[in-house]
Design a protein around this motif. Structure first.
Motif, PDB file in Angstrom:
ATOM      1  N   ARG A 114       0.817  -1.210   0.000  1.00 17.56           N
ATOM      2  CA  ARG A 114       0.000   0.000   0.000  1.00 17.56           C
ATOM      3  C   ARG A 114       0.861   1.276   0.000  1.00 17.56           C
ATOM      4  NH1 ARG A 114      -3.001  -0.427   4.809  1.00 17.56           N
ATOM      5  NH2 ARG A 114      -3.994  -2.210   3.849  1.00 17.56           N
ATOM      6  N   ARG A 176      -7.930   2.472   0.351  1.00 20.68           N
ATOM      7  CA  ARG A 176      -9.037   1.678  -0.177  1.00 20.68           C
ATOM      8  C   ARG A 176      -8.909   1.505  -1.688  1.00 20.68           C
ATOM      9  NH1 ARG A 176     -12.939  -1.675   2.166  1.00 20.68           N
ATOM     10  NH2 ARG A 176     -14.852  -1.660   0.931  1.00 20.68           N
ATOM     11  N   ASP A 179      -6.358  -1.105  -2.215  1.00 21.60           N
ATOM     12  CA  ASP A 179      -6.878  -2.428  -1.873  1.00 21.60           C
ATOM     13  C   ASP A 179      -7.635  -3.040  -3.045  1.00 21.60           C
ATOM     14  OD1 ASP A 179      -5.835  -2.348   0.653  1.00 21.60           O
ATOM     15  OD2 ASP A 179      -7.724  -1.873   1.662  1.00 21.60           O
ATOM     16  N   ARG A 182      -4.783  -3.290  -6.328  1.00 27.58           N
ATOM     17  CA  ARG A 182      -3.622  -4.172  -6.168  1.00 27.58           C
ATOM     18  C   ARG A 182      -3.849  -5.482  -6.911  1.00 27.58           C
ATOM     19  NH1 ARG A 182      -3.967  -7.030  -0.139  1.00 27.58           N
ATOM     20  NH2 ARG A 182      -5.551  -8.559  -0.716  1.00 27.58           N
ATOM     21  N   SER A 183      -5.110  -5.787  -7.192  1.00 27.10           N
ATOM     22  CA  SER A 183      -5.459  -7.036  -7.856  1.00 27.10           C
ATOM     23  C   SER A 183      -4.845  -7.145  -9.241  1.00 27.10           C
ATOM     24  CB  SER A 183      -6.984  -7.161  -7.952  1.00 27.10           C
ATOM     25  OG  SER A 183      -7.544  -6.047  -8.631  1.00 27.10           O
ATOM     26  N   SER A 317      -4.625 -11.515  -1.081  1.00 26.84           N
ATOM     27  CA  SER A 317      -4.999 -11.735   0.315  1.00 26.84           C
ATOM     28  C   SER A 317      -4.329 -12.964   0.903  1.00 26.84           C
ATOM     29  CB  SER A 317      -6.520 -11.855   0.450  1.00 26.84           C
ATOM     30  OG  SER A 317      -7.115 -10.566   0.472  1.00 26.84           O
ATOM     31  N   ASP A 320      -1.431 -11.975   2.861  1.00 29.70           N
ATOM     32  CA  ASP A 320      -1.718 -11.555   4.227  1.00 29.70           C
ATOM     33  C   ASP A 320      -1.974 -12.759   5.135  1.00 29.70           C
ATOM     34  OD1 ASP A 320      -1.524  -8.923   3.368  1.00 29.70           O
ATOM     35  OD2 ASP A 320      -3.668  -8.743   2.987  1.00 29.70           O
ATOM     36  N   TYR A 344     -13.329  -7.542  -6.342  1.00 26.11           N
ATOM     37  CA  TYR A 344     -12.646  -6.395  -6.952  1.00 26.11           C
ATOM     38  C   TYR A 344     -13.533  -5.721  -8.001  1.00 26.11           C
ATOM     39  CZ  TYR A 344      -8.561  -8.189  -4.546  1.00 26.11           C
ATOM     40  OH  TYR A 344      -7.689  -8.608  -3.567  1.00 26.11           O
ATOM     41  N   HIS A 420      -8.305  -6.682   4.863  1.00 25.45           N
ATOM     42  CA  HIS A 420      -8.812  -6.660   3.489  1.00 25.45           C
ATOM     43  C   HIS A 420     -10.084  -7.494   3.408  1.00 25.45           C
ATOM     44  CE1 HIS A 420      -9.098  -7.242  -0.850  1.00 25.45           C
ATOM     45  NE2 HIS A 420      -8.271  -6.216  -0.986  1.00 25.45           N
ATOM     46  N   ASP A 452     -18.784  -4.866   6.025  1.00 24.76           N
ATOM     47  CA  ASP A 452     -17.639  -4.150   5.467  1.00 24.76           C
ATOM     48  C   ASP A 452     -18.052  -2.721   5.133  1.00 24.76           C
ATOM     49  OD1 ASP A 452     -15.070  -3.755   4.313  1.00 24.76           O
ATOM     50  OD2 ASP A 452     -15.955  -4.045   2.326  1.00 24.76           O
ATOM     51  N   ARG A 458      -8.217   3.678   8.577  1.00 25.49           N
ATOM     52  CA  ARG A 458      -7.151   3.120   7.733  1.00 25.49           C
ATOM     53  C   ARG A 458      -6.118   4.190   7.390  1.00 25.49           C
ATOM     54  NH1 ARG A 458      -8.546  -1.438   4.759  1.00 25.49           N
ATOM     55  NH2 ARG A 458      -6.449  -1.405   3.912  1.00 25.49           N
TER      56      ARG A 458
END
Length: 471
Positions: A114, A176, A179, A182-183, A317, A320, A344, A420, A452, A458
């Protein structure tokens, strides 16, 4: 001896105990390295003369002579558990980071994606072709374009409230947006990591890493081995045994990556194997029911057995999830065969969704047309190498095994609102499975099941240098 410091200048911290005992925290300064501190502990275990007598020997002999006298040829691997090394590995792919971290004894940190500017960050191209570079740059361009779009869209969706600091709000918007986008980053994107480890574990893990299926990992393992050998010659210049090397090479090559093929639409979290002894677990009902929030259960609950879960999760993910060392995890093989994580797309405006779907379709076709990855359904070596070019939004099959304390820890931690959303959902679903199967024996979980949402806090999750206050 390093610099001008002398052994007698080291300030060991002491606390007396009743009788003749004491507690001593050794000041290593610039004189006592990892091997020396390990050897001091070994000598301490063989003699009741006390640490001061061993410190005196070290001061008299000097570090080099001390190690040659007492460490070389000692033959006890546990001595290597008593000394540690910190290794910084920079400019490697995220696949290397995952390989180094693929051990339950890993301690360290990886650069948070990030906070990296991927406009300039290198992408590894092991194929070595201009076509490979072209593919990777297309990913970069779409990532950056989508990032700009999402920052604007999210700012409109979540306008700043009067009580919110503008800089913190903007950081939260940026986080955000990343997040989501990043895909589209490839698993071959460059990162940095730190590895803090015992000398023994470093040697054991390097044995595996130097036989890793990826050439980049093998190269990094060799570099780490050489650097540690120079820094700690008594610990890393040991004899290698051909039979052991061949055995590790064989299972690393054939069984390291978990390549399980399931339908694109995963059924959610599945309890793959239930090895929990409910009769024994029931004896701990009070311990299970009375556990406060943010409190780990006693480790002896592990004697009740283990449970194995399987689920689909995007590779971003998974990175993570892999940080949860208490559970045993297989390293999944990243391909584009199991579909792109729908979450996504759900966050994007309709026009960007259309562009993203079309982009991924063309990208997958060109990846195969260019011959990157070899024959996709037959060439395992090619599939392994192709991971560098696969966007991290694609799903992989995760298979994790652990005892109840391990599962309790990770599902509670990863169900939090700051996690995430794709990983958070899996943690919540796994927690629900645990309760369904073991709640009747008294299991209680403190899960965060709030919906969510955009999380302003954040924007505060950063490490920044404190600016000195003007006098």
């Amino acid at each position: 001896m390093t610099g001008t410091q002398k052994f007698e200048e080291l300030k060991h911290t002491r606390r007396p105990l009743s009788g003749a005992g004491q507690v001593v925290v050794v000041d290593t300064g610039a004189l006592i390295g990892a091997e020396e501190i390990a050897m001091l502990q070994a000598l301490h275990s063989r003699s009741l003369g006390g640490i001061d007598s061993h410190l005196l020997k070290l001061a008299q002999k000097g570090a080099k002579n001390f190690m040659e006298t007492y460490y070389v040829g000692y033959g006890d691997k546990s001595i290597g558990d008593c000394g540690t090394a910190t290794i910084f590995i920079e400019g490697v792919s995220m696949l290397v980071a995952k390989a180094v971290q693929d051990t339950q004894l890993y301690n360290g940190q990886e650069a948070s994606t990030r906070y990296i500017d991927f406009a300039k960050q290198p992408f590894a191209n092991p194929h070595g072709s201009a076509k490979g570079t072209k593919l990777l740059e297309r990913l970069r361009a779409f990532h950056l374009r989508g990032l700009a779009v999402m920052k604007t869209v999210l700012a409109e969706r979540h306008p700043r409230q009067q009580d919110e600091d503008e800089k913190v709000w903007q950081k939260a918007i940026n986080a955000r947006a990343f997040d989501i986008m990043r895909s589209f980053l490839p698993a071959g994107a460059a990162t940095n990591l730190a590895w803090h480890t015992t000398l023994r574990h470093a040697a054991d893990h390097l044995l595996r890493l130097r036989h890793h299926p990826l050439q980049e990992v093998r190269d990094v393992a060799q570099a780490v081995q050489e650097a540690l050998g120079e820094m700690y010659p008594s610990s890393f210049n040991q004899k290698r045994y051909p039979a052991t090397e061949a055995y590790v090479e064989q299972w690393m090559k054939n069984y390291y990556f978990l390549d399980e093929k399931y339908p694109v639409n995963f059924p959610g979290v599945v309890l793959e194997r239930d090895g929990i002894d409910r009769r024994l677990l029931g004896q701990y009902r009070e311990v299970l029911q009375n556990r406060p929030v943010k409190t780990e259960p006693p480790k002896y609950l592990a004697e009740c057995g283990t449970a194995q879960f399987r689920f689909g999760l995007d590779f971003g993910s998974f990175r993570d999830l892999q940080r949860q060392r208490a559970i045993i995890q297989r390293m999944p093989l990243l391909t584009d065969n199991l579909g792109f994580e729908p979450w996504y797309f759900e966050q994007m405006p309709p026009q960007l969704v259309g562009e993203a779907v079309e982009f991924l379709r063309n990208y997958a076709e060109d990846l195969r047309t260019y011959g990157i990855g070899g024959k996709w359904d037959k060439d395992m070596d090619g599939l392994v190498a192709a991971q560098y070019y696969i966007p991290m939004g694609y799903r992989v099959t995760c298979r994790i095994t652990g005892d109840l304390p391990a599962h309790i820890w990770w599902v509670e931690l990863r169900s939090g609102i700051a996690v995430h959303p794709t990983l958070r959902t899996v943690a919540q679903q796994t927690g629900a499975e645990l309760l369904k199967n073991y709640g009747s024996e008294g299991l209680v979980l403190h899960l965060d099941n709030t919906p969510d949402r955009f999380n302003y806090k954040r924007g505060t999750q950063d490490i920044v240098e404190k600016v000195p206050t003007a006098v």
